[in-house]
Design a protein around this motif. Structure first.
Motif, short mmCIF file in Angstrom:
data_model
loop_
_atom_site.label_atom_id
_atom_site.label_comp_id
_atom_site.label_asym_id
_atom_site.label_seq_id
_atom_site.Cartn_x
_atom_site.Cartn_y
_atom_site.Cartn_z
N SER A 87 40.23 -46.83 -28.59
CA SER A 87 41.41 -46.04 -28.27
C SER A 87 42.36 -46.90 -27.46
CB SER A 87 41.04 -44.77 -27.53
OG SER A 87 40.86 -45.03 -26.16
N TYR A 88 43.64 -46.61 -27.56
CA TYR A 88 44.62 -47.36 -26.79
C TYR A 88 45.85 -46.52 -26.60
CZ TYR A 88 46.57 -48.29 -31.43
OH TYR A 88 47.08 -48.15 -32.69
N GLY A 89 46.64 -46.87 -25.59
CA GLY A 89 47.86 -46.11 -25.38
C GLY A 89 48.58 -46.50 -24.11
N TYR A 115 43.41 -50.57 -23.56
CA TYR A 115 42.65 -50.26 -24.77
C TYR A 115 41.18 -50.45 -24.50
CZ TYR A 115 41.93 -55.26 -25.86
OH TYR A 115 41.56 -56.58 -25.83
N ASN A 116 40.37 -49.80 -25.28
CA ASN A 116 38.94 -50.06 -25.20
C ASN A 116 38.35 -50.00 -26.59
OD1 ASN A 116 37.70 -47.37 -25.83
ND2 ASN A 116 39.01 -46.80 -24.13
N ILE A 117 37.28 -50.73 -26.77
CA ILE A 117 36.56 -50.74 -28.02
C ILE A 117 35.10 -50.53 -27.68
CG2 ILE A 117 35.97 -52.08 -30.07
CD1 ILE A 117 38.39 -53.89 -29.31
N SER A 165 50.58 -60.02 -37.49
CA SER A 165 51.15 -58.84 -36.84
C SER A 165 50.49 -58.68 -35.49
CB SER A 165 50.86 -57.60 -37.67
OG SER A 165 51.94 -57.33 -38.50
N VAL A 166 51.30 -58.21 -34.52
CA VAL A 166 50.73 -57.91 -33.21
C VAL A 166 49.72 -56.79 -33.37
CG1 VAL A 166 51.36 -56.83 -31.04
CG2 VAL A 166 52.71 -58.73 -31.91
N THR A 167 48.55 -56.91 -32.72
CA THR A 167 47.54 -55.87 -32.83
C THR A 167 47.41 -55.15 -31.49
OG1 THR A 167 45.63 -57.07 -31.98
CG2 THR A 167 46.24 -57.51 -34.25
N PRO A 168 46.81 -53.98 -31.50
CA PRO A 168 46.66 -53.25 -30.23
C PRO A 168 45.76 -53.98 -29.23
CG PRO A 168 46.26 -51.80 -32.11
CD PRO A 168 46.35 -53.18 -32.65
#
Lengths: 801, 282
Positions: A335-337, A366-368, A547-550
């Motif tokens: 999730s990210y924001g 963000y976290n994974i 492309s820029v990624t999160p």
């Protein structure tokens, strides 16, 4: 740029201050004149209007409201007719006897629907646009944005901005903007003054800006006013609505992918108002349609409230919280924001001096979660920002903006946390990076003669990379070295490390950033403008992907990463035709950026403690010609935008040795587009029906294709050509939309509207990427095109209550 | 650890879910032909490792597949730089060069020398020890996809830092192998769990997950850190790069042209210790 001579530095400040005091003395010549000030608002909802004008008819004296709807104008004693106007609103006229300082507030009534279409970028009286030195600015009214056809039925201000000259994206499925050949991280994106680090939901399919909560936006492609700093390419200034302070109102929309609802109304006994807007994609529907176990969804929340303490003091509180949630089977989740909050205090010292103080917090994280292996990867950037901005309206021909800001940053580039005892992963935390970026600025709007006006200012920025961490020391002070034997760049040899104590600086930088523009009105219908601006950027987004990624992280300047510094020159010609029904803007620009980093072959950025070992310092340059022709009135309105441009970069080996990336030659940036044509049109048939259309054509994005292959370890290995030396096929598409308003009664409380949109009408398979690989069955090499959106119809129902 | 970059792959997979893919014709540039060195001296643990083969080829245009790329007439030597022993590789006249006398010794550094077309190409590499690979069985729930079969393995990473590994998996009957690499940066000294699963490619059906009865061959190599850096780029670029992958680059190996540095060779000279195993799914 390094602060190694403190004395010289203060001398410079003194010199500039002296210069300004002369200026002020020069313009403050005596004459019996009085000042009129106040605010301009919308009559139906009480929203303050930004950019509305108050003019004294028959003179050239006038004022434009600021972001808070405040204006102030000073004129010699006398009798005047006041003309108050704002694009999309009925003008007001009023007699005025100016024999004392006065405060007058105005409310403007919105046009009936028929003329509401007339809202393109020009929202000030055309004469003002011609005379004002402001150039390279695109302002968009939210009503215009809402009329443009959209993909998946969600109004998107970023996609609308891409229809303007000089603005592109990186293809479908990528977020963000590229302005005049600049990178995504070179844009300062502000939502109610808070910095937004990632502007997209679901990789750019949606923007973080909920159109129902937005009042207006302004994109500075160049000629960035001195009050903004910290990015070298552009500023996108987006402002949220304050909330209806007259009635309670509900607006919303129901679409196929997402829905939104906003509530607003007066509070605090009519001393204030509030707005709460929420938006969400239907949980997981997006991907479950395809029968996937993977899921993606987003939601966001906008909040705003204000309270008027008295007529000279007003408080605003605004907030944003948005999040994307992704699930990949049961194995990974992510999730990210962004989240932000801003408390503002508007204070009017007197009829000529307006001030605003803001305390702002912003965060991106963000976290994974790797559920199968019991660990989590987290990263974030936090910033605390204090700003004080003042505007002094000396007289009709001289206005002064000045202020100061300080931003404290905390960068957490990543940490690995085991989530159970069984995890085979050792915990790891990369060093936290901290920095303080401060700025002081002054900017003058100066009408030199009736035909010539200028805007000139200076920003002084200071960046302090703070201690509290250790940094590697490298052999010969080289974090990257060229291995001349193998012809590759490699990490330098670490000799040891230097520990920087808390309270000590790792490095400080300062820059003087002059900004100036000049407008000369040739005749009633045309003017020429010229501008120069210098800007410094101290924080950088690390991204070596197409492309820029999160999961890309920001990093501050410091011992090994230098601030980016841009110089931009622009020249423009502006003209109105046929009684202002048509207008034309032509602008040319040339921009250079120093210290633009690029990444060595095979660079690893995620989880990288020593970023300096993966990058080389380079430079970039961009130049282009932009044309915008608009039809501002009538049943058919819209614009044609054409941009001819080039954007390149060069990364020399420098002290690391070797020739550099691409053998030291200039190469295209990924944002280079030779031709970019956009046609946007809307046609108003009657009260019930209206239509919209977009046509877009762009030169393909620079990419890297293979230029050979060989067999190694039983597979065919592709060998790639020099960086960005190929191009994707040209991008083009047509979108259409249809608006239907079934409600005939103008007084009915419930107002509904159906929007049918068709994105990519002729189903062009525009390549988002072309990848090259070996067919696993036949072993033959093949090129595979990924096209994201074919034809996408959508239906949305919007309502207002 | 299957590293974080994998997540970027997943982000791409989300995009792919709503996108469409097709094979198209594209014009690409053609670079000059280069010599390709596949000098993989792999010593299978428990054997003598005396027989070794080096392959020399040329590169071709990207879409050309049927040309004969064998390079014959080269003189190929490997020298143990610690002992001074020299091994001559005999030209088999089909692009292969073979010796039956190679002596692998852990910790020793070897030098490759190729004389071809009047130019000398050299490379050096050190032989590292490989830990044992324990295959502990199969499962469905441990891998990325709960429905698909994976084989599970355990490796004991030794205490010292900087150990680098390569897996080469091949599903019996399939044309192309799969590669995975890792080092002990996040797992130094730990017992490392590894699994291998083939993700079903539903759209193209070019990849099929393991079924009971399938056999997978597993080669597990201890490699040098330099070779790991080379492989990272190469493996990332196998099968093509999408928008969330790093911009692709020309992969440069360790074979240096001493006579004419601009005319460097593709490929790599590696000396590894390897354990080979196979597993049949039930």
């Amino acid at each position: 740029m390094k602060t190694n001579n403190k004395e010289g530095f203060f001398d410079q400040i003194k010199r500039y201050l002296l210069l300004f005091s002369f200026l002020i003395a020069y313009i403050s010549y005596g004459q019996e004149s009085f000042t009129l000030n106040g605010s301009i608002t919308d009559s139906t909802n009480g929203e303050t209007l930004f950019g509305a004008s108050v003019f004294l008819e028959g003179t050239t004296i006038g004022a434009i409201t600021n972001e808070y709807g405040f204006y102030s104008l000073t004129a010699p004693k006398g009798n005047y007719t006041l003309l108050i106007s704002y694009m999309g609103y009925n003008s007001n006229k009023r007699e005025l006897i100016l024999d004392s300082n006065q405060k007058l507030d105005f409310e403007l009534v919105e046009y009936s629907t028929e003329l509401k279409e007339v809202v393109v970028t020009a929202d000030e009286p055309e004469m003002a646009v011609l005379r004002k030195p402001e150039m390279s600015v695109s302002k968009m009214n939210i009503a215009t944005v809402k009329q443009m056809p959209v993909v998946l039925g969600e109004v998107d201000i970023l996609k609308s901005l891409q229809m303007l000259p000089g603005v592109t994206n990186n293809g479908e499925g990528s977020g963000g903007l590229h302005v005049r050949g600049g990178a995504q991280d070179q844009n300062l994106v502000l939502l109610d003054e808070a910095i937004i680090y990632n502007t997209s939901h679901l990789f750019g399919f949606f923007s973080v800006f909920n159109a129902d909560a937005i009042k207006d936006m302004k994109l500075y492609k160049g000629g960035i006013p001195a009050r903004f700093g910290g990015r070298v390419s552009s500023v996108l200034d987006v402002r949220q609505k304050d909330g209806n302070n007259k009635n309670f109102a509900l607006t919303g929309g129901i679409g196929a992918i997402s829905s939104r609802l906003a509530a607003e109304g007066p509070i605090f006994n009519d001393k204030g108002s509030f707005l709460v807007a929420g938006r969400t994609s239907y949980a997981h529907l997006f991907l479950m349609l395809a029968g996937e176990k993977n899921r993606a969804s987003f939601y966001d929340l906008n909040l705003k409230t204000n309270y008027e303490i008295n007529e000279n003091n007003k408080l605003f509180l605004s907030g944003y919280f948005g999040r994307d949630v992704l699930k990949f089977g049961d194995v990974f989740d992510s999730s990210y924001g962004n989240s932000s909050g801003n408390l503002r205090w508007n204070h009017i010292f007197n009829e000529r001096l307006f001030s605003n103080m803001s305390a702002i917090y912003g965060r991106y994280d963000y976290n994974i979660g790797f559920n199968s292996e019991d660990f989590e990867w987290l990263a974030s950037i936090d910033n605390y920002n204090l700003k004080y901005d003042l505007k002094y309206y000396f007289n009709d021909s001289f206005k002064l903006d000045f202020g100061a800001s300080a931003i404290y940053y905390e960068f957490d580039p990543g940490r690995l946390e085991p989530t159970s005892n069984e995890s085979a992963i050792n915990p790891l935390k990369l060093d936290m990076k901290k920095a303080l970026e401060s700025g002081l600025y002054v900017n003058a709007e100066h009408k030199l003669t009736d035909k010539l006006s200028a805007q000139y200012g200076l920003r002084f920025s200071l960046f302090n990379r703070m201690g509290g961490q250790a940094l590697n020391d490298y052999e010969n002070n080289l974090p990257v070295v060229y291995n001349s034997r193998l012809g590759i760049y490699e990490e330098g040899n670490v000799l040891g490390e230097t520990n920087y104590e808390k309270g000590n600086s790792i490095e400080t930088f300062h820059n003087w950033e002059p900004r100036a523009s000049l407008a000369y009105q040739l005749n009633e219908n045309s003017s020429v403008k010229a501008g120069f601006s210098r800007a410094a950027q101290y924080i950088h987004l690390l991204s070596n992907t197409t492309s820029v990624t999160p999961v890309d992280v920001w990093t501050p300047s410091g011992r090994y990463v230098k601030p980016q510094l841009s110089n931009q020159y622009a020249l423009g010609y502006f003209r109105n035709f046929k009684d202002k029904k048509y207008s034309m803007e032509v602008e040319g620009y040339y921009k250079t950026v120093d210290n633009r980093i690029d990444y060595i072959d095979g660079s690893e950025l995620i989880g990288q403690e020593a970023i300096e070992t993966q990058i080389l310092n380079g430079e970039s340059r961009a130049y282009g010609l932009e044309l915008l022709v608009r039809k501002n009135e009538g049943k058919l309105t819209g614009w044609l935008a054409y941009t001819l441009s080039k954007s390149e970069q060069r990364t020399l080996g420098g002290s690391a040795g070797g020739l550099g990336i691409n053998a030291g030659e200039w190469y295209r940036t990924p944002y280079d587009r030779t031709h970019d044509i956009s046609l946007a049109a809307s046609y108003y048939l009657n009260e019930k029906w209206s239509f919209g259309g977009n046509l877009v054509f762009q030169t393909g994005r620079p990419v890297t294709y293979p230029n050979g292959q060989y067999t190694y370890e039983d597979i065919s290995v592709a060998s790639y050509a020099p960086r960005n030396s190929d191009r994707l096929p040209a991008y083009h598409r047509l979108d259409l939309s249809l608006n239907y308003k079934p409600n005939k009664k103008p007084d009915a409380a419930w107002k509904g509207e159906w929007v049918l949109g068709i994105y990519n009408v002729y189903n062009r398979k525009n390549a988002a990427s072309i990848s090259f690989g070996q067919n696993r069955e036949t072993g033959a090499n093949e090129a595979t095109r990924t096209a994201i959106f074919g034809i996408v119809p959508s239906l949305t129902y919007n309502f207002k209550f | 650890m299957k590293n974080i970059k994998f997540v970027i792959l997943l982000y791409s997979s989300l995009i792919l879910t709503i996108s469409c893919e097709d094979v198209i014709d594209v014009d690409v540039q053609n670079a000059n032909t280069r010599l390709v060195v596949e000098a993989s001296l792999d010593w299978e643990k428990g054997t003598t490792g005396n027989t070794q083969t080096i392959h020399l080829r040329t590169s071709t245009p990207f879409f050309e597949s049927d040309s004969n790329t064998s390079v014959t007439g080269a003189i190929v030597n490997v020298t143990d730089m610690d002992s001074g022993t020299e091994f001559l590789f005999v030209d088999e006249n089909n692009g292969s060069y073979t010796t039956n006398e190679f002596e692998p010794i852990l910790g020793h550094t070897y030098e490759l020398e190729i004389a071809y077309n009047g130019e000398i190409i050299t490379a050096q590499e050190t032989l590292n020890a490989v830990p044992d690979l324990n295959i502990i069985g199969q499962s469905r729930e441990d891998g990325f996809n709960e429905d698909d079969l994976e084989v599970n393995m355990k490796i004991q990473d030794p205490a010292g830092e900087g150990n680098s590994y390569l897996f080469k998996f091949r599903k019996q009957g399939e044309l192309l192998p799969y590669f995975e690499e890792f080092d002990d940066e996040f797992v130094n000294g730990n017992e490392v769990d590894w699994y291998f699963e083939i993700g079903e490619d539903e759209e193209t059906e070019k990849k099929e997950a393991f079924q009971p009865g399938d056999t997978v061959e597993i080669n597990f190599y201890a490699i040098s850190p330099e070779y790991l850096s080379y492989l990272r780029i190469l493996i990332n670029q196998i099968g093509g790069v999408g928008i969330f992958d790093s911009i692709p680059v020309e992969v440069k190996g360790n074979c240096v042209n001493e006579t004419n540095p601009e005319n460097y060779a593709y490929g790599y000279f590696r000396v590894t210790q390897v354990v080979k195993a196979s597993y049949s799914f039930e």
